[in-house]
Design an enzyme around this catalytic site. Sequence first.
Site, PDB file in Angstrom:
ATOM      1  N   GLU A 129       6.864   7.921   9.974  1.00 13.23           N
ATOM      2  CA  GLU A 129       6.653   8.191  11.244  1.00 13.23           C
ATOM      3  C   GLU A 129       8.078   8.650  12.164  1.00 13.23           C
ATOM      4  OE1 GLU A 129       3.516   7.400  13.001  1.00 13.23           O
ATOM      5  OE2 GLU A 129       4.797   8.832  14.166  1.00 13.23           O
ATOM      6  N   VAL A 132       9.111  12.573  12.871  1.00 15.87           N
ATOM      7  CA  VAL A 132       8.533  13.596  14.025  1.00 15.87           C
ATOM      8  C   VAL A 132       8.284  12.893  15.496  1.00 15.87           C
ATOM      9  CG1 VAL A 132       6.518  14.897  14.654  1.00 15.87           C
ATOM     10  CG2 VAL A 132       7.287  14.616  12.232  1.00 15.87           C
ATOM     11  N   GLY A 134      10.474  11.070  17.263  1.00 11.21           N
ATOM     12  CA  GLY A 134      11.131   9.647  17.560  1.00 11.21           C
ATOM     13  C   GLY A 134      10.310   8.711  17.694  1.00 11.21           C
ATOM     14  N   ASP A 201      15.318  21.832  12.838  1.00 16.20           N
ATOM     15  CA  ASP A 201      14.800  20.465  12.902  1.00 16.20           C
ATOM     16  C   ASP A 201      13.240  20.555  13.548  1.00 16.20           C
ATOM     17  OD1 ASP A 201      15.252  17.543  13.459  1.00 16.20           O
ATOM     18  OD2 ASP A 201      14.494  18.106  15.100  1.00 16.20           O
ATOM     19  N   LYS A 205       9.366  19.540  11.566  1.00 22.01           N
ATOM     20  CA  LYS A 205       8.474  18.643  12.197  1.00 22.01           C
ATOM     21  C   LYS A 205       7.300  19.183  12.331  1.00 22.01           C
ATOM     22  CE  LYS A 205      12.092  16.136  14.986  1.00 22.01           C
ATOM     23  NZ  LYS A 205      12.776  16.006  16.089  1.00 22.01           N
TER      24      LYS A 205
HETATM   25  P1  NDP Z   1      23.773   9.405  11.568  1.00 19.93           P
HETATM   26  O1  NDP Z   1      24.646  10.359  11.091  1.00 19.93           O
HETATM   27  O2  NDP Z   1      24.214   8.775  13.014  1.00 19.93           O
HETATM   28  O3  NDP Z   1      23.906   8.197  10.340  1.00 19.93           O
HETATM   29  C1  NDP Z   1      23.831   8.288   9.020  1.00 19.93           C
HETATM   30  C2  NDP Z   1      24.413   7.370   8.259  1.00 19.93           C
HETATM   31  O4  NDP Z   1      24.290   7.575   6.816  1.00 19.93           O
HETATM   32  C3  NDP Z   1      25.852   6.643   8.690  1.00 19.93           C
HETATM   33  O5  NDP Z   1      25.927   5.284   8.609  1.00 19.93           O
HETATM   34  C4  NDP Z   1      26.675   7.226   7.050  1.00 19.93           C
HETATM   35  O6  NDP Z   1      27.475   6.388   6.769  1.00 19.93           O
HETATM   36  C5  NDP Z   1      25.554   7.014   6.196  1.00 19.93           C
HETATM   37  N1  NDP Z   1      25.372   8.125   5.109  1.00 19.93           N
HETATM   38  C6  NDP Z   1      25.385   9.378   5.185  1.00 19.93           C
HETATM   39  N2  NDP Z   1      25.377   9.906   3.993  1.00 19.93           N
HETATM   40  C7  NDP Z   1      25.680   8.703   3.141  1.00 19.93           C
HETATM   41  C8  NDP Z   1      26.017   8.938   1.768  1.00 19.93           C
HETATM   42  N3  NDP Z   1      26.099   9.958   1.028  1.00 19.93           N
HETATM   43  N4  NDP Z   1      26.441   7.684   1.260  1.00 19.93           N
HETATM   44  C9  NDP Z   1      26.413   6.615   2.056  1.00 19.93           C
HETATM   45  N5  NDP Z   1      26.098   6.452   3.346  1.00 19.93           N
HETATM   46  C10 NDP Z   1      25.862   7.705   4.245  1.00 19.93           C
HETATM   47  O7  NDP Z   1      22.286   9.958  11.656  1.00 19.93           O
HETATM   48  P2  NDP Z   1      21.173   9.532  12.472  1.00 19.93           P
HETATM   49  O8  NDP Z   1      21.017   7.997  12.444  1.00 19.93           O
HETATM   50  O9  NDP Z   1      21.225  10.065  13.625  1.00 19.93           O
HETATM   51  O10 NDP Z   1      19.970  10.035  11.589  1.00 19.93           O
HETATM   52  C11 NDP Z   1      19.180   9.530  10.218  1.00 19.93           C
HETATM   53  C12 NDP Z   1      18.099  10.426   9.875  1.00 19.93           C
HETATM   54  O11 NDP Z   1      17.274   9.915  10.975  1.00 19.93           O
HETATM   55  C13 NDP Z   1      18.092  11.845   9.719  1.00 19.93           C
HETATM   56  O12 NDP Z   1      17.396  12.176   8.660  1.00 19.93           O
HETATM   57  C14 NDP Z   1      17.683  12.235  11.220  1.00 19.93           C
HETATM   58  O13 NDP Z   1      17.040  13.436  11.015  1.00 19.93           O
HETATM   59  C15 NDP Z   1      16.587  11.464  11.476  1.00 19.93           C
HETATM   60  N6  NDP Z   1      16.320  10.957  12.932  1.00 19.93           N
HETATM   61  C16 NDP Z   1      17.200  10.961  13.800  1.00 19.93           C
HETATM   62  C17 NDP Z   1      16.883  10.764  15.032  1.00 19.93           C
HETATM   63  C18 NDP Z   1      18.079  10.554  16.241  1.00 19.93           C
HETATM   64  O14 NDP Z   1      17.674  10.446  17.252  1.00 19.93           O
HETATM   65  N7  NDP Z   1      19.015  10.505  15.914  1.00 19.93           N
HETATM   66  C19 NDP Z   1      15.482  10.678  15.498  1.00 19.93           C
HETATM   67  C20 NDP Z   1      14.693  10.720  14.547  1.00 19.93           C
HETATM   68  C21 NDP Z   1      14.945  10.877  13.176  1.00 19.93           C
HETATM   69  P3  NDP Z   1      28.962   6.075   7.652  1.00 19.93           P
HETATM   70  O15 NDP Z   1      28.329   5.737   9.183  1.00 19.93           O
HETATM   71  O16 NDP Z   1      29.713   5.032   7.042  1.00 19.93           O
HETATM   72  O17 NDP Z   1      29.440   7.553   7.804  1.00 19.93           O
HETATM   73  N1  HSE Z   2      17.878  15.788  16.369  1.00 26.36           N
HETATM   74  C1  HSE Z   2      16.536  15.419  16.642  1.00 26.36           C
HETATM   75  C2  HSE Z   2      16.062  15.805  17.983  1.00 26.36           C
HETATM   76  C3  HSE Z   2      16.389  13.680  16.407  1.00 26.36           C
HETATM   77  O1  HSE Z   2      17.025  15.916  18.714  1.00 26.36           O
HETATM   78  O2  HSE Z   2      14.929  15.703  18.192  1.00 26.36           O
HETATM   79  C4  HSE Z   2      15.080  13.400  16.510  1.00 26.36           C
HETATM   80  O3  HSE Z   2      14.145  13.725  15.503  1.00 26.36           O
END
Ligand code: NDP
Ligand code: HSE
Length: 429
Positions: A129, A132, A134, A201, A205
Amino acid sequence: MNKIEIALLGLGNVGTGVWEIFKNNKDEVTRRSGYEIEITKILVNDVDKDRGVNIPAGVLTTDIEEILNNDNIKIVVELLGGMHPAKDYMLRAIENSKHVVTANKQVMALEGKELLDKARKNGVLLYYEGSVAGGIPILKGIEESLTANKIEEIVGIINGTTNYILTKMSLENMDFKDALKEAQDKGYAEADPTSDVESYDAMYKLAILTSLSFGLDVDVENIYREGITKVSSLDIEYAKEFGYCIKLLAIAKEKNGTLELRVHPTMIPIAHPLANVNDSFNAILIKGNAVGDLMFYGRGAGSLPTGSAVVSDIISILRNDMTLRSISTVENKENSKQILKRDSYKSQYYLRISVKDMSGVLGEISTIWGKNKVSISSITQKGEKEGIVTLVIVTHDAIEGDIIKALDELEKLDSVYSLDNLIRVEKFE
Ligand code: NDP
Ligand code: HSE
């Protein structure tokens, strides 16, 4: 009370949102899921990084095997982002009989079918969920509440970062780079924001929405994609003069068995409901043949809104909610519908063009439009600088193939200095 252990892969923007929700809404989550849920492992790159949350000793790890080979962990929540190693970890979790929740639109759009098939074979669930829009419950909305409908059309603002940038450029005259920086600081952007600003992105979606709405395995190559990097403050200003604003729209329309799939900046009338969707908010308009028009609206990005979608998926799994089981299936493997080619799109077009300030230019330009069956709705001359003037041309409804041919010819004219931007105009009639 039954206890259950789960693991997070990633503790970034979304991961910390999920952690906070489990901490702050513990009673609601326990009551609604029927389980006391404990996050016992979290995979990160760097266990020493300050994340602004208190994680008990021993929970953070850099070793994926501690999660995938731990039989006590029943649900793996993938929040790493990107294709690798996220997809591989999800596949291995499924093979080890763990349910999976993810917010990863890239993996689900490009490789979702393989993962969903594998989940089905292994008798586990894969929910997504958060991938797409948020916090908006759009996938469950389509899969649960709209199943009586033949969906005819989806038009949405489904990227929070670009909507934030366009809002700031439009309402506060902010510069593109500064607005992007703010969106990044607020945790809306992807790790590589090219995915946001070049519309990958939103394309992922749209592929997911189309798969669920039209029952197809969508190849993203069939989605026309254009980013927002060419949208300038001038385009925004001229759009306002016409009573329009610029939004990045994702569009899926079905007509007579043909699907039109596209993501691009679009001028829309300021009176339209989508024009008032600002900042990181998203909105999706869906037209069903029974229900008519629906609009879903809410935060499309950010830590807690996305965390809300992710935690609700975890609860759905624990309820073993069979009504949602089909969210993990794309029934129709064949691409039974034709995809409309870009040449055949039909809309009004806005063109910003720089020409040499000399006599006869307007005549030359009008001749080329006429020759290519494009009729002009308005043409306005803007300020002159060093012998170059800007022309803003808005066409009547035209076929995109004809527009492309006309642009090719315009570019070759000696009097044309540069073709600066072409933006589609959607009137929603
Ligand atoms: P971030 O870059 O903020 O966080 C990624 C996390 O994953 C970090 O904690 C990082 O660790 C960890 N990480 C990444 N690669 C590895 C690896 N190879 N091994 C171990 N740990 C790893 O991403 P977001 O939280 O923003 O996004 C996460 C997912 O959610 C993505 O798929 C994004 O598209 C999706 N998403 C994001 C939204 C948003 O508003 N940000 C909304 C909807 C979906 P460390 O911190 O130690 O580097
Ligand atoms: N990077 C994405 C956005 C996160 O800005 O919509 C939510 O999927």
